[in-house]
Design an enzyme around this catalytic site. Sequence first.
Site, PDB file in Angstrom:
ATOM      1  CD  GLU A  77      -2.552   1.571   0.031  1.00  0.00           C
ATOM      2  OE1 GLU A  77      -2.416   2.704  -0.474  1.00  0.00           O
ATOM      3  OE2 GLU A  77      -3.261   0.676  -0.485  1.00  0.00           O
ATOM      4  CG  ASP A 127      -8.944  -3.499  -5.482  1.00  0.00           C
ATOM      5  OD1 ASP A 127      -9.432  -2.778  -6.360  1.00  0.00           O
ATOM      6  OD2 ASP A 127      -9.396  -3.562  -4.326  1.00  0.00           O
TER       7      ASP A 127
END
Length: 259
Positions: free
Chosen positions: A115, A160
């Site tokens: 992330e 994603d």
Amino acid sequence: MLSYQHAFHAGNLADVHKHALLAWVLDYLTRKEKPLSYIETHAGRGLYRLSAPEALKTGEAAQGIARAEDWFAPDHPYRLRLEEARAMYGADCYPGSPLIAALGLREADRLHLAELHPGEHAGLRAALDGWDADIRREDGFDMALALTPPTPRRGLMLIDPPYEVKADYERVPKVMAQVARKWNVGVQMLWYPILSGRGHVPMVLALERAFPQGLRHEVGFPPAREGHRMIGSGMFVVNPPWGIEDETARLSARFAPAG
């Protein structure tokens, strides 16, 4: 750009679609005793509060998981992960895909998460505090290429990206093809939004050319509010597990409009 924050959208119908399939695939893969690797390229913060101002502002969870949870039997892997997360973190929580994966994996399995957004990365570390997870603040596509083939070699990669820029759509097929060349046994699951402008179409057509045996599953739903451009959710699966067509058929039936 690093502006996307999923807290505004957590628990919406796209999450229901994505997370139900993810939980099902992980359940299928963990039926074998052999360990596996789970890799997620754009993990988000991992845990969301549906009572938070962000979720209440958009109302997407109220139109999503609040209405759709009963679509799933009590023993469905997605329903089980929801109940486990609530038991651990409170009734107003919604587990993101990293937490769904962590709850579904076993001690011998490996969990790798990327992330890049600083705030989301900090939230992810807090959410998975105490879990045995490799959590990196780096570009998820770079991590995907650096880690593959992983150890253990069996496994699943969830891709994603936020699709904030057109480059995300252009990069996805290239990265997935590179990953497949390095890790031909890996299951790759790509989520993508279906927007009114249909910007996903060239990407999906490129994936279908690259992976003719891949599985494409899309569901539609009404916009969450006036002016909202998302009208559906898509998943493209490389090396789809046996039986997934039955699961996608059940999801299609649930998402189909009444009447």
